[in-house]
Design an enzyme around this catalytic site. Structure first.
Site, short mmCIF file in Angstrom:
data_model
loop_
_atom_site.label_atom_id
_atom_site.label_comp_id
_atom_site.label_asym_id
_atom_site.label_seq_id
_atom_site.Cartn_x
_atom_site.Cartn_y
_atom_site.Cartn_z
N ASP A 108 25.32 30.08 89.03
CA ASP A 108 26.34 30.92 88.38
C ASP A 108 27.38 31.46 89.35
OD1 ASP A 108 24.75 30.53 86.19
OD2 ASP A 108 24.53 32.66 85.70
N HIS A 144 31.48 30.65 82.35
CA HIS A 144 30.79 31.91 82.68
C HIS A 144 31.82 33.04 82.71
CE1 HIS A 144 27.40 34.18 84.09
NE2 HIS A 144 27.94 34.48 85.25
N HIS A 167 34.22 37.53 85.04
CA HIS A 167 32.89 38.15 85.10
C HIS A 167 32.86 39.56 84.51
CE1 HIS A 167 28.72 38.43 86.65
NE2 HIS A 167 28.82 37.11 86.66
N HIS A 200 22.61 31.62 92.31
CA HIS A 200 24.04 31.96 92.44
C HIS A 200 24.66 31.33 93.69
CE1 HIS A 200 22.26 35.03 89.84
NE2 HIS A 200 23.46 35.14 89.29
#
Ligand SMILES: [Zn+2]
Length: 235
Positions: A47, A98, A102, A193
């Site tokens: 991610d 995604h 964020h 990540h």
């Protein structure tokens, strides 16, 4: 009348934020959380990237190990590093949205929810040359309209079943390895990540990854991108 104002705020929070997130996280059949366990496949997901320091090295490790994975990309990062996004798809990995920057879904009003999803989808499509088919919300948070916004773009939704807290620089490569290796079962969706978190944290993820791949392979697992997942999860 302050209590009435408070009551309305609590009701909005429940209906717009908490219940949709709980539903998506635990109940919705539209959200992929882990595989059926009928095969030995494990889904590695990364991610928040791409990141110019970490993602190319991560791709080198995956290439060398012949592992397919899924990258949940931020639209903002796709715009900054389109060449890395292109490399991700050229090397056979799955890409997913995604969000654009964020931002947590609970902080986004309805219009912003649709705008953010579309902006992120467009940035990733432009950079990668393929249309993304998956969406994972930042921090796993949905709001009342997130699912509708994702479905409008034909995006399947994915959570994860194992996380190793690799966003923290205090989590060592060994901690990450043990968290994944000890919890993995057939069909596990592992979230790691390659960007954000504490400064330098993805360095530990990169160090843990070869150990994870080697150990899970030894146990008989194989690795696949989420595009291998078919069925009810498609919007
Ligand atoms: Zn994230």
């Amino acid at each position: 009348m302050w209590w009435l104002f408070l009551l309305v705020l609590v009701a909005i929070f429940l209906i717009y934020c908490l219940l949709p997130s709980y539903w998506a996280r635990n109940r919705s059949s539209r959200v992929f959380r882990e595989g059926t366990g009928k095969t030995t496949e494990i889904y590695l997901t990364f991610d928040d990237g791409p990141n110019p320091d970490y993602t190319p090295r991560l791709l080198d490790i995956l290439k060398e190990s012949q592992v397919q994975a899924t990258f949940f990309i931020m639209g903002r990062q796709a715009k900054l590093y389109p060449d890395i996004v292109k490399r991700i798809t050229q090397e056979g990995h799955t890409v997913g949205c995604h969000s654009y920057s964020h931002r947590h879904a609970w902080l986004m009003p309805p219009i912003h929810t649709f705008r953010d999803m579309t902006r992120s989808y467009k940035a990733i499509t432009l950079a990668s040359g393929v249309t993304p088919e998956w969406y994972r919300p930042p921090w796993g948070g949905f709001n009342l309209l997130s699912i509708a916004a994702a479905r409008r773009l034909g995006l399947n939704m994915a959570f994860w079943s194992i996380e190793a807290q690799d966003w923290s620089a205090n989590t060592t490569a060994e901690d990450i390895y043990h968290a994944v290796a000890n919890q993995a079962v057939p069909g596990s969706v592992i979230v790691l990540h390659d960007n954000q978190g504490d400064p330098g944290a993805p360095e530990n993820t990169l160090r843990a990854l070869p150990m994870i791949i080697q150990s899970l392979r030894k146990k008989g697992y194989s690795f696949a991108g989420l595009e291998q997942v078919k069925g009810v999860y498609h919007a």
